[in-house]
Every structure is written in C-alpha cells, then in structure tokens.
Write an enzyme that holds these catalytic residues in place. Structure first.
Site, PDB file in Angstrom:
ATOM      1  CD  GLU A 148      -1.219   0.064   3.674  1.00 13.24           C
ATOM      2  OE1 GLU A 148      -2.186  -0.707   3.632  1.00 13.24           O
ATOM      3  OE2 GLU A 148      -0.998   0.847   4.597  1.00 13.24           O
TER       4      GLU A 148
ATOM      5  CB  CYS B 100       3.130   7.686   2.742  1.00 14.69           C
ATOM      6  SG  CYS B 100       3.596   6.409   3.893  1.00 14.69           S
TER       7      CYS B 100
ATOM      8  CB  CYS C 127       7.927  -4.997   8.057  1.00 20.60           C
ATOM      9  SG  CYS C 127       9.341  -4.280   8.939  1.00 20.60           S
TER      10      CYS C 127
ATOM     11  CB  CYS D  12       7.400  -2.611  15.700  1.00 20.04           C
ATOM     12  SG  CYS D  12       9.031  -2.189  15.070  1.00 20.04           S
TER      13      CYS D  12
ATOM     14  CB  CYS E  24       3.917  -1.947  13.468  1.00 18.90           C
ATOM     15  SG  CYS E  24       3.915  -1.779  11.671  1.00 18.90           S
TER      16      CYS E  24
ATOM     17  CB  CYS F 118       1.916   1.442   8.124  1.00 21.82           C
ATOM     18  SG  CYS F 118       2.793   0.832   9.541  1.00 21.82           S
TER      19      CYS F 118
HETATM   20  N1  SAH Z   1       9.649   0.711   9.005  1.00 21.47           N
HETATM   21  C1  SAH Z   1       9.861   2.093   9.083  1.00 21.47           C
HETATM   22  C2  SAH Z   1       8.897   2.937   8.260  1.00 21.47           C
HETATM   23  C3  SAH Z   1       7.454   2.540   8.190  1.00 21.47           C
HETATM   24  S1  SAH Z   1       6.409   2.761   9.579  1.00 21.47           S
HETATM   25  C4  SAH Z   1       9.857   2.553  10.512  1.00 21.47           C
HETATM   26  O1  SAH Z   1       9.463   1.809  11.387  1.00 21.47           O
HETATM   27  O2  SAH Z   1      10.284   3.675  10.750  1.00 21.47           O
HETATM   28  C5  SAH Z   1       6.073   4.519   9.679  1.00 21.47           C
HETATM   29  C6  SAH Z   1       5.873   5.004  11.123  1.00 21.47           C
HETATM   30  O3  SAH Z   1       4.596   4.558  11.655  1.00 21.47           O
HETATM   31  C7  SAH Z   1       6.931   4.494  12.076  1.00 21.47           C
HETATM   32  O4  SAH Z   1       7.370   5.502  12.939  1.00 21.47           O
HETATM   33  C8  SAH Z   1       6.163   3.425  12.828  1.00 21.47           C
HETATM   34  O5  SAH Z   1       6.781   3.119  14.043  1.00 21.47           O
HETATM   35  C9  SAH Z   1       4.805   4.053  12.960  1.00 21.47           C
HETATM   36  N2  SAH Z   1       3.714   3.126  13.311  1.00 21.47           N
HETATM   37  C10 SAH Z   1       3.627   1.800  13.062  1.00 21.47           C
HETATM   38  N3  SAH Z   1       2.472   1.296  13.554  1.00 21.47           N
HETATM   39  C11 SAH Z   1       1.815   2.326  14.105  1.00 21.47           C
HETATM   40  C12 SAH Z   1       0.554   2.460  14.768  1.00 21.47           C
HETATM   41  N4  SAH Z   1      -0.233   1.426  14.941  1.00 21.47           N
HETATM   42  N5  SAH Z   1       0.201   3.667  15.228  1.00 21.47           N
HETATM   43  C13 SAH Z   1       0.984   4.754  15.017  1.00 21.47           C
HETATM   44  N6  SAH Z   1       2.176   4.698  14.404  1.00 21.47           N
HETATM   45  C14 SAH Z   1       2.599   3.495  13.953  1.00 21.47           C
HETATM   46 FE1  SF4 Z   2       8.427  -2.713  10.331  1.00 17.96          FE
HETATM   47 FE2  SF4 Z   2       6.237  -1.643  11.336  1.00 17.96          FE
HETATM   48 FE3  SF4 Z   2       8.443  -1.821  12.831  1.00 17.96          FE
HETATM   49 FE4  SF4 Z   2       8.361  -0.085  10.772  1.00 17.96          FE
HETATM   50  S1  SF4 Z   2       7.103  -0.019  12.630  1.00 17.96           S
HETATM   51  S2  SF4 Z   2      10.044  -1.498  11.309  1.00 17.96           S
HETATM   52  S3  SF4 Z   2       7.070  -1.240   9.323  1.00 17.96           S
HETATM   53  S4  SF4 Z   2       7.266  -3.545  12.045  1.00 17.96           S
END
Ligand code: SAH
Ligand code: SF4
Length: 299
Positions: free
Chosen positions: A48, A61, A68, A72, A75, A289
């Site tokens: 996406e 974006c 991934c 995390c 996420c 995301c």
């Molecule tokens: N993988 C990269 C970029 C993609 S995520 C990274 O982690 O930086 C883009 C941003 O959205 C990151 O800061 C991530 O930690 C945050 N993010 C992921 N899941 C989220 C959620 N459920 N609520 C708010 N921010 C979130």
């Molecule tokens: Fe991967 Fe989501 Fe962590 Fe970014 S925030 S590194 S997309 S698992």
C-alpha cells in the site's frame, strides 16, 4: 513497456528497473483528500501507498518491502513478517502511478509505508537517485524522508552517501527495557549507539534528524518517559514528531488521551526540544500502516 526491444526489457528486469509493473487493486479516499492505494505486484502480493494532500504540498508515502521482518509490537505491518523486498521499479512505480492518478506534481516523498527501508538499502538508494535525477523525477533529496526503526549500519551507510535526505528514526521509547519490548530491533541496535549514529549523520550532513514517537496509553507516555526522552535528546539538532497510536486489531494497546499527548509535547517543548504532534490524516481509512491490506484480505 512492450514497445521496447525484448533484450532491453530483459536487462531492465534484471536490474530491478521494470516500470509499469503495478496494478491498482483498491483505492480508497477520505474526506480530507487522503487517498490510500493498494497495489498488486507481479507475483500476486500487494503493498500500500498513501497520497496526502495538504495545501500546496502533495506527498506520497510509499512502501519499500512486502510486509516487514522487524515485528514491532504496535505495528500492523510487522505482524505477518517479511514476504520480500520491493525492486527499484516497484518503489518508483508507486510514486508515478499516484502522481498520474491524482493528476498532480508531487512535492514530497516519505518512505513510511510498509517495510523497513534500510533493509532494502540498495533498491531504495537507486530509486532515490532516479527520483533526484533531472532526467528522472527531478525531485531534490531534501524533499524525501526515510523512516527507519534504527538499523545502525544502514544509518552509517546513508551518512556516507551525502544525499541530503531527511532521516526519521522511529524511537517510540526512551529506555532500552521498554524499547526492547516494543521493538525487537533494539536488542541488536540499542538506543545509545543508535543516537551516536544519528549524531554522526547530523554532523556529516548538517541535517536535522526527526524522531518519531508513537504515544501509547500508559506504556510510553508517562512522566518518566518524557524525562528520559529529554535526557537523551537535549542539545541534539533534532525534532520530535509525536504520533497518536492508531489502534491495531487484536492489539491491547490504546491511544494516549488528547490531554496526555498535549502534556507530553509541552514537556519536550519546555525543555527546548522542538516537538510537533502529527496531524491525523485519513482516519476513516484506518490509517495505521498495513491496515488497508488487512482489511482487503477480509481480516
Ligand atoms: N519501518 C519504518 C517505516 C514505516 S512505519 C519505521 O518503522 O520507521 C512509519 C511510522 O509509523 C513508524 O514511525 C512506525 O513506528 C509508525 N507506526 C507503526 N504502527 C503504528 C501504529 N499502529 N500507530 C501509530 N504509528 C505506527
Ligand atoms: Fe516494520 Fe512496522 Fe516496525 Fe516499521 S514499525 S520497522 S514497518 S514492524
């Protein structure tokens, strides 16, 4: 690109540069103008990307991986692991498709979609160089932001590129115990060496680094979290972007209250750490995301 000679097409394919390989599987618009795209790839997987208009800014974006591997806890993308890296062509095509569909010239790009950009380093840098090139998209590196969960070798490598891109670090916790729990990457690349790599990036490029901090109720929004964050970042050429947590189905985490979010921002600003709260965009689209993909699969 069937109008190109077969041999050239094969060479472009091998270099990961075939353009025009994405199909629009789903497109969903929010009242604020945000549009989420779900793109289908050659092998049947999907990624996406999001179009974010804001006055005269037109931002895309984009994703860098299918899924991934970083896992995390907060996420949606991280829950199903990595399928594969995107090619340079697939990265650029997200941007070209959206620009064409929306009928706009894009002003900014952020690598904040699915995937960890610095784990697909070569394809990403190649894409950025094509985007920068006057014969490519002719967009300056200063308009491009790379967001990483903190892959230190990638940050150091990026420093050497002297590219002038904006570096955003997903920090989300200001002590190693909590960050280890929220972001498994921290066990390999803990906070202090990560900040040292950021400091080097700042010194070598002269660019300010952004720290992203998603606020989760009762988890990382407590007074000691603000105090720890201030201690870590004081005096650094940086900016903190607070992100209200986007609920993920099945996750026990809750978003911090608006008053807690404002309190947290005020604490940091009072300590002269420039802090903003991320404007909520396209919330009707379940903006976190990875969530469009989840929804599309009927989850
Ligand atoms: N993988 C990269 C970029 C993609 S995520 C990274 O982690 O930086 C883009 C941003 O959205 C990151 O800061 C991530 O930690 C945050 N993010 C992921 N899941 C989220 C959620 N459920 N609520 C708010 N921010 C979130
Ligand atoms: Fe991967 Fe989501 Fe962590 Fe970014 S925030 S590194 S997309 S698992």
């Amino acid at each position: 690109m069937t109008n190109l000679p077969m041999e050239l097409r094969n060479q472009l394919d091998k270099a990961g540069l075939s353009i025009g390989c994405l199909t629009v599987v789903e497109r969903e618009a929010a009242p604020d103008g945000t549009v989420k795209y779900l793109f289908g790839l050659d092998d049947g997987s999907t990624v996406e990307s999001v179009y974010l208009p804001d006055d005269d800014r037109h931002t895309v974006c984009f994703s860098t991986q299918v899924g991934c591997p970083m896992g995390c806890l907060f996420c949606a993308t991280g829950q199903n692991g990595l399928t594969r890296n995107l090619t340079t062509g697939e990265i650029i095509d997200q941007i070209l498709r959206i620009s064409k569909f929306q009928g706009v010239t894009l002003t900014n790009l952020v690598a904040m979609g699915q995937g960890e950009p610095l784990l697909n380093y070569d394809a990403l840098i190649k894409a950025i160089r094509i985007i920068n090139d006057p014969k490519g998209l002719s967009m300056g590196a200063r308009r491009i932001t790379i967001s990483t969960c903190g892959i230190i070798p990638g940050v150091l490598k990026l420093t050497e590129e002297q590219l002038q891109v904006n570096l955003a670090i997903s920090l989300h916790a200001a002590d190693d115990d909590l960050r280890n729990r929220l972001m498994p990457v921290n066990k390999k690349y803990p906070i202090v060496p990560l900040l040292k790599a950021c400091q080097e990036y700042i010194e070598r490029t002269g660019r300010r680094v952004t720290f992203e901090y998603t606020l989760i109720d009762g988890i990382n929004d407590r007074p000691q979290d603000a105090a720890n964050l201030i201690r870590l970042l004081r005096g650094m050429l940086c900016h903190v972007n607070l992100i209200p947590f986007n609920p993920v189905p099945g996750s026990p985490f809750r978003r911090s209250t608006p008053s807690q979010i404002h309190w947290f921002a005020a604490e940091l600003n009072r300590a002269h750490i420039e802090t903003t709260i991320r404007k909520e965009r396209g919330t009707t689209l379940t903006a976190a995301c990875g969530q469009l993909q989840g929804k599309f699969r009927g989850e």
